[in-house]
Motif scaffolding. Structure first.
Motif, PDB file in Angstrom:
ATOM      1  N   MET A 292       0.853  -1.181   0.000  1.00  0.00           N
ATOM      2  CA  MET A 292       0.000   0.000   0.000  1.00  0.00           C
ATOM      3  C   MET A 292       0.885   1.225   0.000  1.00  0.00           C
ATOM      4  SD  MET A 292      -3.115  -1.001   2.580  1.00  0.00           S
ATOM      5  CE  MET A 292      -4.084   0.432   2.055  1.00  0.00           C
ATOM      6  N   GLY A 293       0.296   2.326  -0.380  1.00  0.00           N
ATOM      7  CA  GLY A 293       1.109   3.535  -0.439  1.00  0.00           C
ATOM      8  C   GLY A 293       0.278   4.795  -0.415  1.00  0.00           C
ATOM      9  N   TRP A 294       0.965   5.898  -0.325  1.00  0.00           N
ATOM     10  CA  TRP A 294       0.370   7.226  -0.395  1.00  0.00           C
ATOM     11  C   TRP A 294       0.930   7.946  -1.609  1.00  0.00           C
ATOM     12  CZ3 TRP A 294      -3.543   8.780   2.668  1.00  0.00           C
ATOM     13  CH2 TRP A 294      -3.763   8.079   3.855  1.00  0.00           C
ATOM     14  N   PHE A 295       0.031   8.584  -2.320  1.00  0.00           N
ATOM     15  CA  PHE A 295       0.401   9.408  -3.463  1.00  0.00           C
ATOM     16  C   PHE A 295      -0.169  10.800  -3.233  1.00  0.00           C
ATOM     17  CE2 PHE A 295       1.937   6.285  -6.598  1.00  0.00           C
ATOM     18  CZ  PHE A 295       1.642   5.110  -5.913  1.00  0.00           C
TER      19      PHE A 295
ATOM     20  N   GLN B  55      -1.136  14.706  -5.388  1.00  0.00           N
ATOM     21  CA  GLN B  55      -1.203  15.468  -6.630  1.00  0.00           C
ATOM     22  C   GLN B  55      -1.544  16.911  -6.311  1.00  0.00           C
ATOM     23  OE1 GLN B  55      -3.924  13.985  -9.625  1.00  0.00           O
ATOM     24  NE2 GLN B  55      -2.751  14.992 -11.255  1.00  0.00           N
ATOM     25  N   ALA B  56      -0.643  17.789  -6.697  1.00  0.00           N
ATOM     26  CA  ALA B  56      -0.849  19.222  -6.523  1.00  0.00           C
ATOM     27  C   ALA B  56      -1.468  19.778  -7.804  1.00  0.00           C
ATOM     28  CB  ALA B  56       0.476  19.910  -6.217  1.00  0.00           C
ATOM     29  N   PRO B  57      -2.181  20.898  -7.713  1.00  0.00           N
ATOM     30  CA  PRO B  57      -2.788  21.495  -8.905  1.00  0.00           C
ATOM     31  C   PRO B  57      -1.763  21.743 -10.005  1.00  0.00           C
ATOM     32  CG  PRO B  57      -3.615  22.554  -6.933  1.00  0.00           C
ATOM     33  CD  PRO B  57      -2.501  21.650  -6.485  1.00  0.00           C
ATOM     34  N   GLY B  58      -2.070  21.273 -11.196  1.00  0.00           N
ATOM     35  CA  GLY B  58      -1.182  21.496 -12.326  1.00  0.00           C
ATOM     36  C   GLY B  58       0.020  20.581 -12.395  1.00  0.00           C
ATOM     37  N   LYS B  59       0.101  19.622 -11.461  1.00  0.00           N
ATOM     38  CA  LYS B  59       1.241  18.716 -11.443  1.00  0.00           C
ATOM     39  C   LYS B  59       0.770  17.269 -11.562  1.00  0.00           C
ATOM     40  CE  LYS B  59       4.336  21.634  -8.713  1.00  0.00           C
ATOM     41  NZ  LYS B  59       5.243  21.689  -7.532  1.00  0.00           N
ATOM     42  N   GLU B  60       1.700  16.413 -11.946  1.00  0.00           N
ATOM     43  CA  GLU B  60       1.384  14.989 -12.045  1.00  0.00           C
ATOM     44  C   GLU B  60       1.312  14.362 -10.659  1.00  0.00           C
ATOM     45  OE1 GLU B  60       3.474  14.002 -16.386  1.00  0.00           O
ATOM     46  OE2 GLU B  60       4.137  13.008 -14.558  1.00  0.00           O
ATOM     47  N   ARG B  61       0.560  13.282 -10.568  1.00  0.00           N
ATOM     48  CA  ARG B  61       0.490  12.546  -9.322  1.00  0.00           C
ATOM     49  C   ARG B  61       1.850  11.906  -9.050  1.00  0.00           C
ATOM     50  NH1 ARG B  61      -4.654   8.759  -8.460  1.00  0.00           N
ATOM     51  NH2 ARG B  61      -5.578  10.775  -8.956  1.00  0.00           N
ATOM     52  N   GLU B  62       2.298  11.951  -7.809  1.00  0.00           N
ATOM     53  CA  GLU B  62       3.604  11.396  -7.465  1.00  0.00           C
ATOM     54  C   GLU B  62       3.488  10.488  -6.249  1.00  0.00           C
ATOM     55  OE1 GLU B  62       6.405  14.386  -6.315  1.00  0.00           O
ATOM     56  OE2 GLU B  62       5.044  15.325  -4.885  1.00  0.00           O
ATOM     57  N   GLY B  63       4.352   9.502  -6.217  1.00  0.00           N
ATOM     58  CA  GLY B  63       4.410   8.618  -5.073  1.00  0.00           C
ATOM     59  C   GLY B  63       5.071   9.297  -3.892  1.00  0.00           C
ATOM     60  N   VAL B  64       4.506   9.131  -2.717  1.00  0.00           N
ATOM     61  CA  VAL B  64       5.042   9.732  -1.500  1.00  0.00           C
ATOM     62  C   VAL B  64       5.736   8.676  -0.652  1.00  0.00           C
ATOM     63  CG1 VAL B  64       4.448  10.911   0.638  1.00  0.00           C
ATOM     64  CG2 VAL B  64       3.286  11.525  -1.504  1.00  0.00           C
ATOM     65  N   ALA B  65       5.040   7.580  -0.396  1.00  0.00           N
ATOM     66  CA  ALA B  65       5.589   6.515   0.442  1.00  0.00           C
ATOM     67  C   ALA B  65       4.842   5.227   0.159  1.00  0.00           C
ATOM     68  CB  ALA B  65       5.476   6.869   1.924  1.00  0.00           C
ATOM     69  N   ALA B  66       5.518   4.107   0.415  1.00  0.00           N
ATOM     70  CA  ALA B  66       4.902   2.804   0.205  1.00  0.00           C
ATOM     71  C   ALA B  66       5.401   1.836   1.268  1.00  0.00           C
ATOM     72  CB  ALA B  66       5.214   2.269  -1.186  1.00  0.00           C
ATOM     73  N   ILE B  67       4.613   0.794   1.498  1.00  0.00           N
ATOM     74  CA  ILE B  67       4.976  -0.192   2.511  1.00  0.00           C
ATOM     75  C   ILE B  67       4.527  -1.582   2.062  1.00  0.00           C
ATOM     76  CG2 ILE B  67       2.828   0.167   3.805  1.00  0.00           C
ATOM     77  CD1 ILE B  67       4.464  -0.286   6.384  1.00  0.00           C
ATOM     78  N   LEU B  68       5.387  -2.551   2.315  1.00  0.00           N
ATOM     79  CA  LEU B  68       5.002  -3.939   2.076  1.00  0.00           C
ATOM     80  C   LEU B  68       4.172  -4.410   3.265  1.00  0.00           C
ATOM     81  CD1 LEU B  68       8.258  -5.580   0.660  1.00  0.00           C
ATOM     82  CD2 LEU B  68       6.196  -4.937  -0.567  1.00  0.00           C
ATOM     83  N   LEU B  69       3.028  -4.988   3.004  1.00  0.00           N
ATOM     84  CA  LEU B  69       2.124  -5.350   4.088  1.00  0.00           C
ATOM     85  C   LEU B  69       2.627  -6.553   4.881  1.00  0.00           C
ATOM     86  CD1 LEU B  69      -1.316  -4.817   2.366  1.00  0.00           C
ATOM     87  CD2 LEU B  69       0.039  -3.222   3.718  1.00  0.00           C
ATOM     88  N   ARG B  70       3.475  -7.345   4.250  1.00  0.00           N
ATOM     89  CA  ARG B  70       4.045  -8.482   4.976  1.00  0.00           C
ATOM     90  C   ARG B  70       5.555  -8.286   4.996  1.00  0.00           C
ATOM     91  NH1 ARG B  70       0.005  -9.248   1.869  1.00  0.00           N
ATOM     92  NH2 ARG B  70      -1.855 -10.350   2.568  1.00  0.00           N
ATOM     93  N   GLY B  71       6.042  -7.712   6.070  1.00  0.00           N
ATOM     94  CA  GLY B  71       7.468  -7.449   6.171  1.00  0.00           C
ATOM     95  C   GLY B  71       7.777  -6.024   6.595  1.00  0.00           C
ATOM     96  N   ASP B  72       6.855  -5.078   6.272  1.00  0.00           N
ATOM     97  CA  ASP B  72       7.020  -3.689   6.717  1.00  0.00           C
ATOM     98  C   ASP B  72       8.155  -2.947   6.032  1.00  0.00           C
ATOM     99  OD1 ASP B  72       5.886  -3.872  10.191  1.00  0.00           O
ATOM    100  OD2 ASP B  72       4.849  -3.468   8.315  1.00  0.00           O
ATOM    101  N   ASP B  73       8.706  -3.475   4.944  1.00  0.00           N
ATOM    102  CA  ASP B  73       9.679  -2.673   4.189  1.00  0.00           C
ATOM    103  C   ASP B  73       8.991  -1.433   3.651  1.00  0.00           C
ATOM    104  OD1 ASP B  73      11.456  -5.500   2.708  1.00  0.00           O
ATOM    105  OD2 ASP B  73      11.667  -4.499   4.634  1.00  0.00           O
ATOM    106  N   THR B  74       9.706  -0.317   3.666  1.00  0.00           N
ATOM    107  CA  THR B  74       9.121   0.946   3.236  1.00  0.00           C
ATOM    108  C   THR B  74       9.985   1.633   2.183  1.00  0.00           C
ATOM    109  OG1 THR B  74      10.223   2.112   5.040  1.00  0.00           O
ATOM    110  CG2 THR B  74       7.973   1.342   5.445  1.00  0.00           C
ATOM    111  N   ALA B  75       9.355   2.546   1.468  1.00  0.00           N
ATOM    112  CA  ALA B  75      10.058   3.367   0.486  1.00  0.00           C
ATOM    113  C   ALA B  75       9.458   4.767   0.540  1.00  0.00           C
ATOM    114  CB  ALA B  75       9.921   2.784  -0.909  1.00  0.00           C
TER     115      ALA B  75
ATOM    116  N   THR C 166       1.639  20.803  -0.090  1.00  0.00           N
ATOM    117  CA  THR C 166       0.226  21.026  -0.368  1.00  0.00           C
ATOM    118  C   THR C 166      -0.217  20.217  -1.579  1.00  0.00           C
ATOM    119  OG1 THR C 166       0.215  23.244   0.583  1.00  0.00           O
ATOM    120  CG2 THR C 166      -1.482  22.748  -1.048  1.00  0.00           C
ATOM    121  N   ALA C 167      -1.238  19.380  -1.391  1.00  0.00           N
ATOM    122  CA  ALA C 167      -1.706  18.514  -2.466  1.00  0.00           C
ATOM    123  C   ALA C 167      -2.898  17.709  -1.975  1.00  0.00           C
ATOM    124  CB  ALA C 167      -0.601  17.547  -2.904  1.00  0.00           C
ATOM    125  N   MET C 168      -3.549  17.038  -2.908  1.00  0.00           N
ATOM    126  CA  MET C 168      -4.529  16.024  -2.548  1.00  0.00           C
ATOM    127  C   MET C 168      -3.748  14.732  -2.331  1.00  0.00           C
ATOM    128  SD  MET C 168      -7.787  15.562  -2.082  1.00  0.00           S
ATOM    129  CE  MET C 168      -8.779  16.633  -3.111  1.00  0.00           C
TER     130      MET C 168
END
Length: 121
Positions: free
Chosen positions: A32-35, A37-57, A89-91
């Motif tokens: 799972m992760g968080w993304f 998107q700010a106005p006028g910009k592309e959606r970007e990845g913020v953070a992600a996590i493996l649900l089994r193991g808790d590795d993060t990025a 600032t973003a959605m």
């Protein structure tokens, strides 16, 4: 099936915590992760996590300021944000997928939430 909450308005340097209830998606998802998107910009990845193991990025822009975590017992994903900047600032969107590559590398996860607005001024 993904419902975010916790967004709002905060001053520069402040903190916010976002939550995402996954509603059974965790049974079929590996990550799972968080993304955002700010106005006028592309959606970007913020953070992600493996649900089994808790590795993060994390995206370079948020490393050291944002922390992603999961509460498996509550099917909840969280994003703790500190030292917020106006450029944060973003959605913000919660996302889930069975494939780490599709979610984090491809930035095209299967499941998306509706988003929650974060405004830093």
């Amino acid at each position: 099936q993904l419902v975010e909450s916790g967004g709002g308005s905060v001053q520069t340097g402040g903190s916010l915590a976002l939550s995402c209830v996954a509603a059974k998606l965790t049974y079929s998802s590996n990550c799972m992760g968080w993304f955002r998107q700010a106005p006028g910009k592309e959606r970007e990845g913020v953070a992600a996590i493996l649900l089994r193991g808790d590795d993060t990025a994390y995206a370079d822009a948020v490393k050291g300021r944002f922390t992603i975590s999961q509460d498996a017992t509550k099917d909840t994903l969280s994003l703790q944000m500190i030292e917020l900047k106006p450029e944060d600032t973003a959605m913000y969107y919660c996302a889930a997928d069975s494939s780490v590559l599709r979610l984090w590398v491809g930035k095209s996860p299967t499941y998306w939430g509706q988003g929650t607005q974060v405004t830093v001024s």
